[in-house]
Design a protein around this motif. Structure first.
Motif, PDB file in Angstrom:
ATOM      1  N   VAL A  26       0.849  -1.173  -0.042  1.00 39.50           N
ATOM      2  CA  VAL A  26       0.125  -0.028  -0.090  1.00 39.50           C
ATOM      3  C   VAL A  26       0.907   1.204   0.052  1.00 39.50           C
ATOM      4  CG1 VAL A  26      -1.648   1.324   1.251  1.00 39.50           C
ATOM      5  CG2 VAL A  26      -1.686  -1.402   1.062  1.00 39.50           C
ATOM      6  N   GLY A  27       2.058   1.229   0.749  1.00 36.08           N
ATOM      7  CA  GLY A  27       2.918   2.438   0.930  1.00 36.08           C
ATOM      8  C   GLY A  27       3.477   2.688  -0.522  1.00 36.08           C
ATOM      9  N   LEU A  28       3.755   1.487  -1.211  1.00 30.79           N
ATOM     10  CA  LEU A  28       4.356   1.666  -2.680  1.00 30.79           C
ATOM     11  C   LEU A  28       3.347   2.303  -3.798  1.00 30.79           C
ATOM     12  CD1 LEU A  28       6.178  -1.935  -3.293  1.00 30.79           C
ATOM     13  CD2 LEU A  28       7.282   0.578  -2.877  1.00 30.79           C
ATOM     14  N   LEU A  29       2.211   2.476  -3.239  1.00 28.05           N
ATOM     15  CA  LEU A  29       1.207   3.461  -4.139  1.00 28.05           C
ATOM     16  C   LEU A  29       2.002   4.891  -3.901  1.00 28.05           C
ATOM     17  CD1 LEU A  29      -2.161   2.272  -3.197  1.00 28.05           C
ATOM     18  CD2 LEU A  29      -1.131   2.080  -5.517  1.00 28.05           C
ATOM     19  N   GLY A  30       2.611   5.168  -2.847  1.00 22.93           N
ATOM     20  CA  GLY A  30       3.070   6.566  -2.672  1.00 22.93           C
ATOM     21  C   GLY A  30       4.337   6.908  -3.702  1.00 22.93           C
ATOM     22  N   PRO A  31       5.303   5.930  -4.112  1.00 25.34           N
ATOM     23  CA  PRO A  31       6.369   6.250  -5.028  1.00 25.34           C
ATOM     24  C   PRO A  31       5.592   6.082  -6.423  1.00 25.34           C
ATOM     25  CG  PRO A  31       6.958   4.351  -3.927  1.00 25.34           C
ATOM     26  CD  PRO A  31       6.046   5.052  -3.275  1.00 25.34           C
ATOM     27  N   TYR A  87       0.646  -4.939 -10.103  1.00 23.69           N
ATOM     28  CA  TYR A  87       1.490  -4.232 -11.045  1.00 23.69           C
ATOM     29  C   TYR A  87       0.504  -3.226 -12.089  1.00 23.69           C
ATOM     30  CZ  TYR A  87       5.030  -7.050  -9.252  1.00 23.69           C
ATOM     31  OH  TYR A  87       6.100  -7.483  -8.203  1.00 23.69           O
ATOM     32  N   VAL A  88      -0.476  -3.764 -12.492  1.00 20.26           N
ATOM     33  CA  VAL A  88      -1.334  -3.098 -13.428  1.00 20.26           C
ATOM     34  C   VAL A  88      -1.992  -1.758 -12.572  1.00 20.26           C
ATOM     35  CG1 VAL A  88      -3.607  -3.393 -14.640  1.00 20.26           C
ATOM     36  CG2 VAL A  88      -1.910  -5.195 -14.867  1.00 20.26           C
ATOM     37  N   ILE A  89      -2.447  -2.090 -11.311  1.00 20.59           N
ATOM     38  CA  ILE A  89      -2.821  -0.943 -10.418  1.00 20.59           C
ATOM     39  C   ILE A  89      -1.803   0.113 -10.491  1.00 20.59           C
ATOM     40  CG2 ILE A  89      -4.047  -0.535  -8.273  1.00 20.59           C
ATOM     41  CD1 ILE A  89      -4.997  -3.216  -8.241  1.00 20.59           C
ATOM     42  N   LEU A  90      -0.537  -0.168  -9.916  1.00 20.38           N
ATOM     43  CA  LEU A  90       0.522   0.733  -9.705  1.00 20.38           C
ATOM     44  C   LEU A  90       0.719   1.488 -11.108  1.00 20.38           C
ATOM     45  CD1 LEU A  90       2.980  -1.503  -7.806  1.00 20.38           C
ATOM     46  CD2 LEU A  90       1.733   0.743  -6.906  1.00 20.38           C
ATOM     47  N   ALA A  91       0.574   0.972 -12.245  1.00 20.96           N
ATOM     48  CA  ALA A  91       0.733   1.483 -13.572  1.00 20.96           C
ATOM     49  C   ALA A  91      -0.423   2.588 -13.743  1.00 20.96           C
ATOM     50  CB  ALA A  91       0.824   0.593 -14.615  1.00 20.96           C
ATOM     51  N   ASP A  96       3.293   8.082   3.008  1.00 21.77           N
ATOM     52  CA  ASP A  96       2.693   6.521   2.667  1.00 21.77           C
ATOM     53  C   ASP A  96       3.840   5.519   2.592  1.00 21.77           C
ATOM     54  OD1 ASP A  96       0.061   7.561   2.537  1.00 21.77           O
ATOM     55  OD2 ASP A  96       0.162   7.472   0.176  1.00 21.77           O
ATOM     56  N   LEU A  97       5.193   5.922   2.105  1.00 20.08           N
ATOM     57  CA  LEU A  97       6.108   5.092   1.912  1.00 20.08           C
ATOM     58  C   LEU A  97       6.744   4.834   3.464  1.00 20.08           C
ATOM     59  CD1 LEU A  97       7.922   3.169   0.113  1.00 20.08           C
ATOM     60  CD2 LEU A  97       9.143   5.256  -0.369  1.00 20.08           C
TER      61      LEU A  97
END
Length: 416
Positions: free
Chosen positions: A59-64, A116-120, A370-371
């Motif tokens: 969830v924190g990786l949504l930050g970067p 990964y699709v969501i992050l993109a 978040d990160l």
């Protein structure tokens, strides 16, 4: 007695004079409606990532995933906003963000469950937001008189905060009943209100000296900030507040650990900061009368950190929400002061670039938070990560505020 009470309420009630300008009114209301969908998607994305991975770190990786496009396209978008018709640029960025929402809808409907699709898709959405946000901020001083800019900013934050309440609470209901696809579909539909408001704006060609958008233009804007310590500090204190004390990435973990994974509890946690911001916005008539804004910002952000830290130790959901709501109210007031400093300090030909940097800081700071929150929670646990960040924020902002004397002494009544 009734007259005294009425006069007192008038002094603290939100200033609505900017609403008398039709173009600003449409932009404000369109932004408010579309922002409900944006917040709905933000909550749904966090919940879906946690559902797929079971990890606050993911969830924190949504930050970067948000931060990189925000930095690159925020600075570029601000430079472009100083050189082109800001109405056309706002429309272009809006379409990019909408296409990203459609991508999230497709992946949910197809049941891919691929993080990964969501992050993109999140990164593409951040790109559109990085263009529209500084453009919208640079437009406001062109739509309302200069003396109404602070009131217009307050109304913007109030409307956005209402969206930040309604969106997460709606997300709690939608995710419990309809799932992620329904949430993204609602966002795609609500987008139309903001797009209509942008279409109805007048042409907003640049004023003053026009520099070609690019690296040199961005560099000129950064040099301007470096020469203005008060402007620089308005960014620094915000980074401290968000990077160290923002607890947002920990909401899914708290809902899972303390409230049995309840979607409704998650919705309340996600809405809590905005609930306080709405309350503060409705009683914000006094905000524009604060002139020692350097002192006020330092004190406000220290209180933000302390109230966020206190929420980590609270037990009942209502108390956590209450403490976070107080934090959100404090943050809304400080945001108005920071934004007003930028819009009144900088000339029009610099406002796009100032708003670009402001957007990078305001939107990027919470992503860093978040990160930080996700990584520290994975290392030391929920409460130490949450409370430790709040206490550190309060300490750092006081040290920083006292260290820069021009910021500490800044008074809006003094001519530069």
């Amino acid at each position: 007695m009734a007259g005294v009470v009425q006069a007192g309420l008038k002094r603290i009630a939100v200033d609505t004079r900017p609403m008398g300008r039709p173009a600003y009114r449409r932009l404000l209301l369109g932004q408010g409606v579309s922002f409900i969908g944006f917040q709905l998607t933000s909550v749904a994305v966090s919940a879906q990532v946690f559902d797929i991975t079971g990890s606050s770190l993911w969830v924190g990786l949504l930050g970067p995933a948000n931060l990189v496009p925000l930095v690159v396209f925020g600075l570029w978008g601000g430079a472009v906003a100083d050189a082109v018709d800001r109405r056309k640029l706002l429309l272009t960025g809006s379409v990019v963000a909408w296409l990203a929402t459609l991508a999230l809808l497709v992946q949910a409907a197809a049941g891919w469950g691929n993080v990964y699709v969501i992050l993109a898709a999140t990164a593409v959405q951040a790109t559109g937001f990085a263009v529209t946000s500084p453009t919208r901020g640079a437009i406001i001083p062109r739509l309302v008189p200069l003396e109404h800019v602070a009131a217009a900013n307050t109304l913007n934050y109030l409307v956005s905060s209402i969206g930040s309440v309604v969106g997460p609470l709606l997300a709690g209901l939608v995710l419990a009943q309809g799932g992620y696809g329904t949430a993204y579909l609602i966002d795609a539909v609500l987008f139309g209100a903001g797009f209509y408001a942008a279409v109805r704006l007048p042409a907003l060609e640049p004023l003053g000296a026009v520099s070609r958008p690019g690296l040199r233009s961005v560099t000129d804007g950064l040099r301007y900030i470096a020469r203005q310590p008060i402007v620089m500090m308005s960014f620094a204190v915000d980074i401290i507040a968000m990077a160290f004390a923002m607890p947002r990435a920990l909401f899914p973990e708290m809902a899972a650990e303390r409230f049995g994974g309840s979607a409704v509890a998650f919705g309340w946690l996600s809405a809590s900061l905005a609930i306080g911001a709405v309350a503060a916005g409705l009683m914000s008539g006094w905000v524009g009368r604060i002139h020692r804004q350097g002192v006020a910002l330092t004190v406000a952000i220290a209180l933000w950190g302390l109230t966020v830290a206190a929420a980590a130790f609270a037990g009942p959901l209502w108390l956590i929400v209450l403490l976070l709501a107080v934090s959100g109210g404090i943050d809304m007031v400080s945001a108005v002061w920071r934004q007003t400093i930028l819009q009144t300090y900088a000339p029009d030909e610099m406002r796009g670039r100032m708003q670009g940097v402001f957007m990078v800081v305001v939107a990027g700071g919470p992503r860093l938070g978040d990160l930080r929150a996700g990584a520290t929670s994975s290392a030391v646990g929920l409460v130490p990560a949450w409370a430790g960040g709040g206490f550190l924020c309060a300490l750092l902002v006081v040290i920083t505020g006292l260290a820069v004397r021009s910021f500490w002494k800044y008074d809006t009544r003094q001519k530069r």
